[in-house]
Every structure is written in C-alpha cells, then in structure tokens.
Motif scaffolding. Sequence first.
Motif, PDB file in Angstrom:
ATOM      1  N   SER A  73     -41.230  19.059 -39.946  1.00  0.00           N
ATOM      2  CA  SER A  73     -41.346  18.848 -38.501  1.00  0.00           C
ATOM      3  C   SER A  73     -42.703  18.321 -38.072  1.00  0.00           C
ATOM      4  CB  SER A  73     -41.074  20.165 -37.751  1.00  0.00           C
ATOM      5  OG  SER A  73     -39.795  20.649 -38.055  1.00  0.00           O
ATOM      6  N   ILE A  74     -43.697  18.454 -38.962  1.00  0.00           N
ATOM      7  CA  ILE A  74     -45.042  18.012 -38.580  1.00  0.00           C
ATOM      8  C   ILE A  74     -45.601  17.045 -39.627  1.00  0.00           C
ATOM      9  CG2 ILE A  74     -45.567  20.082 -37.232  1.00  0.00           C
ATOM     10  CD1 ILE A  74     -47.167  21.116 -39.657  1.00  0.00           C
ATOM     11  N   SER A 128     -45.337  20.305 -33.348  1.00  0.00           N
ATOM     12  CA  SER A 128     -44.182  19.421 -33.176  1.00  0.00           C
ATOM     13  C   SER A 128     -43.797  19.269 -31.705  1.00  0.00           C
ATOM     14  CB  SER A 128     -42.987  19.948 -33.978  1.00  0.00           C
ATOM     15  OG  SER A 128     -42.626  21.246 -33.534  1.00  0.00           O
TER      16      SER A 128
END
Length: 411
Positions: A36-37, A331
């Motif tokens: 997600s990051i 995120s």
Amino acid sequence: MATPTPNGTKEPLPVLIAGGGCVGLFLALLLCQSASIPHKIIVVEPNTPEPTDTRAMAHQPIIFPFFAEAGLMPELSKLGTFSSGICFRKSVKNGSELIAGKQFKEGEKAQLLLPQWKFQDLLIRKVCAQTARGEVRMGSKVTGCEEREKSVVVKVADVDGEEEEIEAEYLIGADGAKSTVRKLLGTSLEGETLDAQLVATDIRFDFHKYGFYDANFVIDPVNYGLIGRIDNEGLWRVSYGVPLDTSEEELRKSVDEKLKHMLPEEGKAGYQIQRIAPYKAQQRCAETFWKGRVGLCGDAAHLTNPYAGLGLASGIADAASLSSVLIRVLSSQSADSAKLLSSWSDARRQKFLAVVDKPSRMAYMRVRTNVDSQENVEQLLQKDPLVGALKKGMPMMPPSLATSGPELEGW
C-alpha cells in the motif's frame, strides 16, 4: 514534501527508523512488506550484531501471531528451538526443590528460544532483500532532528563522525533504553528503578543433567533469578540480582561466588562463563510515544524487568500495531492522521501500564518470596494465581498485547 525524480514524478520521502534491534527491524520489515505504500524504509544502527550478543533470548507464544503475519514463523522455528518446560523452584540452599512446573508436549505452545543476534541477522536479510524498499545502515546513528511542516530532517552520523541530513516523512526511535530519539523529543520516562541490579550471565553448563527444566524461576529473597536454556549447544542464561549500589568492578569479581548459590552442588566446578551483562531493573514508560512526526517503540518507549518475559514481547507488539497505523497514514487512508498517531500512542501506553507493568512487578516480587518452609510454599500457591495454575498443569496465558488499528480514533 517529496523529492523530484528525473521523469518528473515525485518520489515519497522515506521513513527512518533509529535502532536496528529486533523491534526496529521488525517494524521495518512490516512496512517493507506492505504493497500500500511506496516509501523507502531506512534503518540506522550503530552496532553490527555479534554472535556473542544473546541478550533477549526467548519469545513468548502470545507474539507468535505477529511473526506469522510477517511470514517469519517457519524460519524462526528452524533457527531456534522451543522450550520443553517451565517451572518455579527453590534456591540451591533449599535443595532446588520443585514448587510447580510443566513439561510441554509435542505441538504445545511454548517459548521460542533464539539468541538475539540470530533474530537480528534474519530480519536484516529480510529487510535488505526488499532491494527497492529496505535499507539497513550499520555503523550509523541518529544525532539530531528538526521537524518541518510536512517532514522531519534527521541528522545521521557514521562511525567516522561524517554527518548527513535525511529528510523523512517520519522518524521512529527504536533505539533502546538510552534512546537518543526520546531525548531529542524531550520526553521523560516515568516510573522507577527497582531496588536491584540484574546480572545476565551466559554460561556453558549441563543443567538438564541435574533435573532442571528449560526455564527455571528460582524463588528466594536473596538468591533469586532465572536459569534458562539459550540453545542446544549447552549455553544457558543464569540471571540473578545484586544490590543496586554494587559497582561493576565488585559485580564482576563476585560472579563466581554468586554462581555458587545458583548452580547445583555437584556441578559447581564445571561451568564456563561466556558473557556477563549487568543492568538496572526498571519499570518505566514514556509520557507519550508520539509527537508530531516522531515516535517511539520498544525499550525507547518503555522498560520492564525480565521476570514476566514481556519486555521484547511488548516491543514487538508496538511494532506490529505501529506498522498498521503508519501504512494507513502513508497511504492517505486515515480519517485524521494526527489523531490516529496520538490515539495509537495513548493505546500503547495504556497497554503497557495495564498488561505489562503490573504482571512484571508481580513477577519481580514473586521470585523474591520466602519459600524456606512448606507453609511458605502453600501460601505462595494459594495467593499467586500463576504459580497455583502451573501447579495444576494449566499455565495462565497473559492478556493480549495487541492493539487493533481500526478501533483507534482517526483510523
């Protein structure tokens, strides 16, 4: 703020973790594993793990789910061994008599015995394997930081004193009891230093030969301590207490004399000392674990004595929950990033005070109990629920160390 790249896109600022011990590296690995990051995760650590660095050497079953989530349990199980039993016993002067104990059956949840350097080495390899994401800088340390509106500028010095500035999204201090990051934050450790120094002495000796379990809590007002197996090659931890005002010189001179009161009579001449590490027994917690863009976890945030086995366990739980919070923030999914980080800090402080501090203080008092007579033993079994439960073959599981991100304000 982000750094422009040659193709015109903006590269996100890294997350910087001060401290490459087990907690800092575990946090780094969890962040690196997130899809997600895109942020780079940089760990700075002054000291390279050494094979003599056993320090934390036992992991409690309550944190196995955190390891499993990171995909580490199969490798950790191969690197270490599982304890075959735990007991409370009297001191040598009282015949090392067993008070209560349990031998674990195959497949039962037991402590994972693993010297700290082995765990660190695995985590370093795992983080560095994330070539585009993870970086571990050995021989470097954080020396300063300056917070800006949307970043924190961190000063990092190498072994030669050469200093550079790294602009980061966040700085997390996982740099131990004497944390530089905590000092930079101006955050105090509230609590107290207990009335003894503890001495972790690693020796080579066959305790099994004399009927000792893998983990033995020795109960005595003076000659109390912990005798625990570290590996399968004959290395054991013998931890005991000395008066708080004992100098290091006195302490080292008295090791052999002290071991005479911890080792069984028949084997007192047959041990080899590998390592002596004195430290103060403390029960302390930082007034906050988060300010602005700087946070704390593990021993940088809280300290506890080892007799409940919750020191490293609570640090791993810090890292597990902080990773989920940071991933949510980085995120851009959090409802309120500042509120979420503050809520995490409050939750982890409360978790330490309620779940770690009280049982650890009780454990410290337990090993210093007088059990010279059978009447004393019966009183202990009646008043102490953990010892009483173990006597019945039903070891008590401590409350959960986990913090659920979705339940925090600002998630």
